[in-house]
Design a protein around this motif. Structure first.
Motif, mmCIF file in Angstrom:
data_model
loop_
_atom_site.group_PDB
_atom_site.id
_atom_site.type_symbol
_atom_site.label_atom_id
_atom_site.label_comp_id
_atom_site.label_asym_id
_atom_site.label_seq_id
_atom_site.Cartn_x
_atom_site.Cartn_y
_atom_site.Cartn_z
ATOM 1 N N PHE A 166 0.825 -1.200 0.000
ATOM 2 C CA PHE A 166 0.000 0.000 0.000
ATOM 3 C C PHE A 166 0.863 1.256 0.000
ATOM 4 O O PHE A 166 0.541 2.250 -0.653
ATOM 5 N N ARG A 167 1.987 1.215 0.729
ATOM 6 C CA ARG A 167 2.890 2.371 0.758
ATOM 7 C C ARG A 167 3.474 2.634 -0.627
ATOM 8 O O ARG A 167 3.568 3.769 -1.079
ATOM 9 N N ARG A 168 3.872 1.542 -1.298
ATOM 10 C CA ARG A 168 4.461 1.704 -2.626
ATOM 11 C C ARG A 168 3.409 2.069 -3.666
ATOM 12 O O ARG A 168 3.710 2.750 -4.642
ATOM 13 N N MET A 169 2.163 1.622 -3.488
ATOM 14 C CA MET A 169 1.074 2.007 -4.385
ATOM 15 C C MET A 169 0.913 3.519 -4.432
ATOM 16 O O MET A 169 0.698 4.105 -5.491
ATOM 17 N N LYS A 170 1.026 4.158 -3.293
ATOM 18 C CA LYS A 170 0.848 5.608 -3.209
ATOM 19 C C LYS A 170 2.064 6.353 -3.767
ATOM 20 O O LYS A 170 1.943 7.463 -4.277
ATOM 21 N N THR A 171 3.244 5.719 -3.654
ATOM 22 C CA THR A 171 4.470 6.365 -4.105
ATOM 23 C C THR A 171 4.736 6.140 -5.586
ATOM 24 O O THR A 171 5.153 7.055 -6.308
ATOM 25 N N ASN A 172 4.482 4.915 -6.046
ATOM 26 C CA ASN A 172 4.790 4.556 -7.431
ATOM 27 C C ASN A 172 3.621 3.752 -8.015
ATOM 28 O O ASN A 172 3.745 2.553 -8.265
ATOM 29 N N PRO A 173 2.486 4.392 -8.242
ATOM 30 C CA PRO A 173 1.260 3.665 -8.620
ATOM 31 C C PRO A 173 1.326 2.942 -9.962
ATOM 32 O O PRO A 173 0.698 1.897 -10.129
ATOM 33 N N LEU A 174 2.089 3.463 -10.931
ATOM 34 C CA LEU A 174 2.124 2.868 -12.266
ATOM 35 C C LEU A 174 2.635 1.427 -12.241
ATOM 36 O O LEU A 174 2.219 0.600 -13.057
ATOM 37 N N MET A 217 -6.075 6.331 -2.501
ATOM 38 C CA MET A 217 -6.001 4.952 -3.005
ATOM 39 C C MET A 217 -7.021 4.028 -2.348
ATOM 40 O O MET A 217 -6.916 2.810 -2.415
ATOM 41 N N GLY A 218 -8.018 4.596 -1.713
ATOM 42 C CA GLY A 218 -9.028 3.791 -1.030
ATOM 43 C C GLY A 218 -9.822 2.918 -1.982
ATOM 44 O O GLY A 218 -10.094 1.743 -1.699
ATOM 45 N N ALA A 219 -10.192 3.472 -3.156
ATOM 46 C CA ALA A 219 -10.987 2.720 -4.124
ATOM 47 C C ALA A 219 -10.183 1.569 -4.720
ATOM 48 O O ALA A 219 -10.694 0.451 -4.881
ATOM 49 N N LYS A 220 -8.913 1.830 -5.037
ATOM 50 C CA LYS A 220 -8.063 0.781 -5.617
ATOM 51 C C LYS A 220 -7.772 -0.293 -4.588
ATOM 52 O O LYS A 220 -7.740 -1.491 -4.899
ATOM 53 N N GLN A 221 -7.579 0.136 -3.370
ATOM 54 C CA GLN A 221 -7.356 -0.784 -2.267
ATOM 55 C C GLN A 221 -8.553 -1.728 -2.121
ATOM 56 O O GLN A 221 -8.400 -2.951 -2.025
ATOM 57 N N ARG A 222 -9.736 -1.157 -2.149
ATOM 58 C CA ARG A 222 -10.969 -1.941 -2.049
ATOM 59 C C ARG A 222 -11.130 -2.873 -3.255
ATOM 60 O O ARG A 222 -11.564 -4.021 -3.118
ATOM 61 N N SER A 223 -10.731 -2.377 -4.437
ATOM 62 C CA SER A 223 -10.835 -3.175 -5.659
ATOM 63 C C SER A 223 -9.957 -4.416 -5.584
ATOM 64 O O SER A 223 -10.379 -5.516 -5.958
ATOM 65 N N PHE A 224 -8.725 -4.257 -5.095
ATOM 66 C CA PHE A 224 -7.819 -5.392 -4.950
ATOM 67 C C PHE A 224 -8.415 -6.438 -4.004
ATOM 68 O O PHE A 224 -8.357 -7.642 -4.265
ATOM 69 N N ILE A 225 -8.976 -5.975 -2.890
ATOM 70 C CA ILE A 225 -9.541 -6.882 -1.897
ATOM 71 C C ILE A 225 -10.756 -7.621 -2.464
ATOM 72 O O ILE A 225 -10.887 -8.849 -2.305
ATOM 73 N N ILE A 226 -11.642 -6.899 -3.126
ATOM 74 C CA ILE A 226 -12.853 -7.519 -3.671
ATOM 75 C C ILE A 226 -12.515 -8.538 -4.751
ATOM 76 O O ILE A 226 -13.100 -9.631 -4.804
ATOM 77 N N ASP A 227 -11.550 -8.216 -5.609
ATOM 78 C CA ASP A 227 -11.127 -9.168 -6.649
ATOM 79 C C ASP A 227 -10.573 -10.446 -6.025
ATOM 80 O O ASP A 227 -10.882 -11.562 -6.475
#
Length: 254
Positions: A95-103, A118-128
């Motif tokens: 999650f820390r790296r997602m915010k720093t280097n999202p690509l 990054m709350g929506a992407k975080q939730r998307s990863f969990i739901i998938d």
């Protein structure tokens, strides 16, 4: 360099491995200082220097094992719904790296602008991951409430470190009526054995074991990767001795 069986060739020693090795030099209780020396080819020197000076960041590989780790948390009872899973993911290096280097993690700049936290992407990863685990019957995911319910299969996978991909394989291959040979062949397709390869110098011993030591039929034969694993499973159960070092139970089971 280290030999990577999955890639079938040699690869450079990663920075995490280098730091682990360097960490063994100069223990506080014994020495006042420590030294680490990298011996490498000249063309790799700049690469390692950039890593040592933190010019090249270390990225997370957690996404590749998110399903297995989420299943373990659900089996433990520490995560019971999507909200708790998102909070759990928020403490990870991923999650820390997602915010720093999202690509690097497949997150576009448009998504970053629309969702800086990054709350929506975080939730998307969990739901998938939850949907995949539900499909594999490792847990039950209630889409409406967002609750997770552990299943016996998920609990077994967690306790015995079975990978999600292996459970998927079992779900595909498992039938109501199977012979012992077919069950062993199914286990031989587990992803935990993906690095096992058939070596030419082992063929004579594998053929002898298949003919004389294996009480059950070996699907695919000794020249097949899964056939080799089936032979080794039967030999391990029978507690027989092996001559080739690469075929020894310790090497195989590790």
């Amino acid at each position: 360099q280290l030999y990577d069986a999955k890639a079938g060739g040699w690869r450079d020693l990663g920075m995490l491995d280098v730091m682990q090795i360097f960490g063994r030099a100069g223990r506080p209780q014994f020495d006042k200082s420590g030294e680490g020396i990298i011996i490498t080819t000249h063309d790799k020197l700049a690469y390692y220097l950039r890593l040592l000076t933190s010019q090249l960041p270390i990225e997370s590989q957690f996404l590749g094992s998110l399903k297995d780790n989420l299943n373990a948390e659900v089996a433990l009872g520490t995560v019971t719904n999507v909200r708790e899973a998102c909070a759990w993911l928020g403490y990870t290096y991923l999650f820390r790296r997602m915010k720093t280097n999202p690509l690097v993690y497949g997150i576009t700049w448009e998504e970053v602008i629309g969702d800086p936290s990054m709350g929506a992407k975080q939730r998307s990863f969990i739901i998938d991951a939850a949907r995949s685990l539900d499909k594999a019957k490792m847990m039950r995911y209630d889409e409406k409430s967002g609750n997770f319910y552990c299943t016996e299969l998920g609990r077994i996978a967690s306790h015995f470190y079975l990978q999600y991909s292996s459970v998927e394989t079992y779900n595909e291959m498992l039938r109501r009526h199977m012979s012992e040979s077919e069950v062993i062949n199914m286990v031989a397709h587990s992803s935990e054995f993906e690095n096992i390869v058939v070596r030419e110098e082992e063929q004579d011993e594998l053929e002898t074991l298949a003919r004389k030591a294996c009480p059950l039929e070996v699907k695919g034969g000794p020249t097949d990767k899964h056939g080799k694993i089936s032979i080794l499973i039967q030999v391990t159960v029978e507690e027989l001795s092996l001559f080739s070092f690469s075929l020894s139970p310790g090497t195989f089971l590790s």
